[in-house]
Write a protein that holds these residues in place. Structure first.
Motif, PDB file in Angstrom:
ATOM      1  N   GLY A 240      81.947  -4.423  92.416  1.00 52.88           N
ATOM      2  CA  GLY A 240      83.062  -4.569  93.388  1.00 52.88           C
ATOM      3  C   GLY A 240      82.913  -5.159  94.885  1.00 52.88           C
ATOM      4  O   GLY A 240      84.045  -5.026  95.453  1.00 52.88           O
TER       5      GLY A 240
ATOM      6  N   CYS B 172      89.293  -7.224  89.557  1.00 54.74           N
ATOM      7  CA  CYS B 172      87.722  -7.012  89.558  1.00 54.74           C
ATOM      8  C   CYS B 172      87.620  -5.988  88.168  1.00 54.74           C
ATOM      9  O   CYS B 172      88.022  -5.326  87.870  1.00 54.74           O
ATOM     10  CB  CYS B 172      87.491  -6.307  90.717  1.00 54.74           C
ATOM     11  N   GLY B 173      86.318  -6.195  87.641  1.00 54.73           N
ATOM     12  CA  GLY B 173      85.669  -5.466  86.563  1.00 54.73           C
ATOM     13  C   GLY B 173      85.538  -4.060  86.954  1.00 54.73           C
ATOM     14  O   GLY B 173      85.484  -3.253  85.913  1.00 54.73           O
TER      15      GLY B 173
ATOM     16  N   HIS C   3      88.056  -8.730  95.385  1.00 53.75           N
ATOM     17  CA  HIS C   3      88.642  -9.774  94.736  1.00 53.75           C
ATOM     18  C   HIS C   3      89.650  -8.945  93.654  1.00 53.75           C
ATOM     19  O   HIS C   3      89.588  -7.914  93.303  1.00 53.75           O
ATOM     20  CB  HIS C   3      87.818 -10.628  94.107  1.00 53.75           C
TER      21      HIS C   3
ATOM     22  N   ASP D  20      80.400 -10.215  90.000  1.00 57.10           N
ATOM     23  CA  ASP D  20      81.457 -11.079  89.164  1.00 57.10           C
ATOM     24  C   ASP D  20      81.104 -12.491  89.263  1.00 57.10           C
ATOM     25  O   ASP D  20      80.981 -13.135  90.196  1.00 57.10           O
ATOM     26  CB  ASP D  20      82.944 -10.826  89.622  1.00 57.10           C
TER      27      ASP D  20
ATOM     28  N   CYS E 224      81.347  -8.882  95.175  1.00 55.67           N
ATOM     29  CA  CYS E 224      81.079  -8.571  93.803  1.00 55.67           C
ATOM     30  C   CYS E 224      79.905  -9.503  92.947  1.00 55.67           C
ATOM     31  O   CYS E 224      79.881 -10.493  93.394  1.00 55.67           O
ATOM     32  CB  CYS E 224      82.330  -8.552  93.202  1.00 55.67           C
TER      33      CYS E 224
HETATM   34 ZN   LIG Z   1      84.433  -7.541  90.728  1.00 58.98          ZN
END
Ligand SMILES: [Zn+2]
Length: 181
Positions: free
Chosen positions: A65, A103-104, A100, A42, A40
């Motif tokens: 993701g 996750c957003g 993970h 992130d 991801c």
């Molecule tokens: Zn994520």
């Protein structure tokens, strides 16, 4: 001044240390650890930090993701094709997919938010419904199989699946490396 300014300072320090660029792979598509990491975007899951990936050790591809999308499949196919044609003796990099917790991408599971974003970018809402990593241990298995079953990807490429827990900092292997051939 651009937000990248502090990093340009760090870059000058990096460039001033030729030793930092030694030991690079002879062929950039066969990195030193023979790894192709998909993870991801992130900022909490930077492989250089959570896995200690050093320069030249891995191909790293990041998206929302760490999902296996058609664009990612095309790039994995390209790397496999380069090995086939330029270094047929291999080795073929292992694709290690890491999803993970927290996750957003899970925000896309919200009907209203997903609908609004689909309208914003003019896409089919169903394609976005596939993105959220609500259960990383499940989605990472789905994505391992997406790579193993994809058309055009060398069957010699092993694929593994893992979950990173942002609370504990630990990575757990869900699917051990396996190739489709
Ligand atoms: Zn994520």
């Amino acid at each position: 001044m651009s937000n990248i300014a502090p990093l340009l300072d760090r870059n000058r320090a990096f460039a001033g240390d030729p030793g930092a660029r030694q030991g690079m792979p002879r062929l950039p598509f066969i990195p030193n650890l023979n790894l192709y990491i998909v993870i991801c975007i992130d900022p909490r899951v930077d492989p250089a930090e959570i896995l200690g990936v050093r320069l030249g050790e891995a191909l790293v591809q990041r998206n929302i993701g760490g999902r296996i999308t058609p664009a990612i499949l095309r790039d994995i196919a390209y790397v496999g094709y380069l090995v086939d044609t330029k270094a047929p003796e291999g080795p073929y990099p292992e694709v290690a997919i890491i999803h993970h917790t927290d996750c957003g991408s899970t925000l896309l599971a919200d009907d209203e938010l997903r609908h609004g974003f689909a309208q914003r970018i003019g896409t089919d809402e169903r394609t976005l419904a596939d993105t959220p990593v609500l259960d990383p241990a499940r989605t990472v298995q789905t994505d391992v199989h997406r790579v193993l079953w994809a058309q055009g990807i060398s069957q010699k490429i092993p694929v593994s699946g893992h979950v990173y827990d942002v609370d504990t900092g630990l990575v757990t292997t869900i699917v051990d490396a396996k190739a489709s051939a």
